[in-house]
Scaffold this motif. Structure first.
Motif, short mmCIF file in Angstrom:
data_model
loop_
_atom_site.label_atom_id
_atom_site.label_comp_id
_atom_site.label_asym_id
_atom_site.label_seq_id
_atom_site.Cartn_x
_atom_site.Cartn_y
_atom_site.Cartn_z
N GLU A 140 0.83 -1.21 0.00
CA GLU A 140 0.00 0.00 0.00
C GLU A 140 0.86 1.25 0.00
O GLU A 140 0.56 2.23 -0.70
N GLN A 141 1.95 1.23 0.79
CA GLN A 141 2.80 2.41 0.88
C GLN A 141 3.50 2.69 -0.44
O GLN A 141 3.63 3.84 -0.87
N LYS A 158 1.10 4.29 -2.79
CA LYS A 158 0.85 5.69 -2.43
C LYS A 158 2.01 6.59 -2.84
O LYS A 158 1.81 7.70 -3.34
N ASP A 159 3.23 6.07 -2.60
CA ASP A 159 4.42 6.88 -2.87
C ASP A 159 4.89 6.83 -4.32
O ASP A 159 5.80 7.56 -4.70
#
Length: 492
Positions: A448-449, A452-453
């Motif tokens: 997920e990170q 997002k990034d």
């Protein structure tokens, strides 16, 4: 019907319940190949095809069966090994015994007089199979042939160079290539007192010298084929000779052999052949051996055969692969010849309505025997990958199946060999273990990170090294960047 026959029939039917038992197995002299074995085969095929192409060959294909008449009378005593098929609509057919006779038929039928071709395909022989030695009833042949009218021994020398290159590149161990000439053999038979009508049958017996002792070969010549002991003993003196250009020169002045024009023509060409082999720098592996005969009837000039110099440990075949096969020698496998061939100038003319000849010379690589060796080596020396997957697309958290599918598709579209596990929410450890078990070198991990990034994270499975790099646009993985990273990590 005898009692023993009744018991045999009962066993086949499976007892008293009337149900017929069926043993699931491959036919005698055939086998299946698992993914690991196929990976090894593919590597061998690629090496051989690469060599053929390096020498300028193009490829053809021919039917797996031919008219029986096409194959009849071309193989001498080996003709009994041809598989005949049942009458098919008025045509008597046989499975092809080799790729050479179909090639000659192809040349005559299409009126082709010049071609350098290779052909890799299955052939069939009703032989007594020896599975551990790589001898089957269904097997591949890898043939390279040069057809056309050229100056003597130039194409012949190239065929020997090809054998040398392939065996060296496959790293099978020490080998030597035996060469002889049918004209020398026929001249030798003539001066030794062999009647003309017995040339071919005596040639077939001499061909067994690599499998039988001289005394047994002599016994077959005298007792089974009616040759005199004196003629057999004279043949025995010649077939014990080995050497190089010096032997050809010496035999040109031999009191008996020099009386044969055929033999002198063959010996002169043998000297020319060795001069070209010196230029190709392969004479360290080539030996002029008068015992080499090669039993096929269609050879007319130079003949050759490559033999490995070592014996390998015999593998234990799986029960399903034994199928009545003869086991190898106790304690090891003597694979015998791994390549052979020669000149056959008259074969095409046998199919041409006007008898027009097309000179041909070629070589056949014994792929099944080579594969047996490579398989044994792989068992002890290396882990064989059965796929070519470069990247596994993995997820670190749940509910990322759509993202994995999307990234995998983009990798495929970009020409990267990729796969993913067929589960919605696989554990990361399970995905990494899959990479280790199958040899996949890289894993692209989605989280997920990272999403997002807009970060691409690629891990080298062997070293555990990770590379994280921001993509050009946030929330969207840059496939070009990922492809570049994969390439860099794979080639470090």
């Amino acid at each position: 019907m005898s009692f023993a026959k009744l018991l045999e029939l009962k066993a086949q039917l499976g007892g008293d319940d009337g149900k017929q038992t069926f043993v699931l197995k491959t036919a005698k002299g055939t086998r299946d190949y698992n993914p690991k074995q196929m990976a090894i085969r593919e590597k061998v095929f690629n090496t051989i095809v690469s060599c053929f192409k390096r020498h300028g060959a193009e490829t053809i294909d021919t039917p797996v069966f031919e008219l029986k008449e096409t194959l009849t009378g071309k193989y001498g005593e080996d003709s009994k090994l041809i598989y005949d098929l049942k009458d098919q609509g008025g045509e008597l057919l046989s499975l092809r015994y080799d790729l050479t006779v179909p090639f000659a038929r192809y040349l005559a039928m299409n009126k082709i007089t010049n071609i350098k071709r290779y052909h890799i395909a299955k052939v069939y022989r009703r032989d007594n199979p020896a599975m551990t030695r790589g001898r089957y009833r269904e097997f591949y042949q890898c043939d390279f042939d040069i057809a056309g009218q050229y100056d003597p021994m130039i194409p012949d020398a190239e065929c020997l160079k090809i054998v040398y290159e392939i065996l060296s590149e496959l790293d099978l161990g020490d080998f030597h290539i035996k060469v002889n000439d049918r004209r020398i053999l026929d001249g030798m038979f003539a001066v030794c007192g062999v009647p003309d009508e017995k040339f071919r049958t005596i040639c077939s017996t001499v061909d067994k010298l690599d499998k039988m002792l001289w005394e047994d070969v002599k016994n077959e010549m005298v007792k089974e084929k009616g040759l005199t002991e004196e003629a057999a003993d004279q043949i025995g003196e010649y077939v014990s000779m080995q050497g190089g250009m010096d032997l050809a020169e010496r035999l040109l002045h031999d009191p008996k052999l020099s009386q044969s024009k055929q033999a002198c023509a063959g010996l002169t060409d043998m000297k020319q052949l060795f001069s070209y082999l010196q230029l190709f720098q392969i004479t360290d592996k080539v030996v002029f051996d008068l015992s080499l005969a090669r039993g096929l009837d269609y050879y007319t000039g130079v003949i050759y055969e490559a033999v490995l110099c070592q014996t390998l440990q015999a593998p234990t075949p799986a029960p399903a692969e034994q199928n009545g096969a003869v086991s190898g020698e106790e304690g090891g496998v003597s694979v015998g010849s791994v390549a052979g061939g020669g000149r056959y100038d008259g074969l095409v003319g046998m199919f041409d309505p006007k008898g027009r000849k097309v000179p041909c010379v070629g070589v056949s690589i014994g792929i099944e025997r080579i594969f047996s060796i490579m398989e044994q080596k792989a068992e002890v020396t290396e882990k064989v990958r059965t796929t070519e997957t470069q990247v596994l697309v993995a997820s670190a958290q749940k509910n990322l199946l759509e993202e994995r599918l999307r990234l995998t598709a983009e990798l495929w579209n970009a020409g990267i060999k990729a796969e993913l596990l067929y589960k919605k929410n696989p554990k990361l450890l399970t995905q990494l273990q899959h990479c280790e078990e199958t040899g996949i070198p890289l894993v692209a991990i989605l989280g997920e990170q990272e999403l997002k990034d807009g970060v691409v994270k690629v891990r080298n499975v062997a070293t555990r090294e990770e590379v994280r790099k921001a993509s050009q646009s946030k929330h969207e993985l840059n496939i070009t960047l990922l492809k570049t990273m994969c390439f860099m990590m794979l080639h470090e």
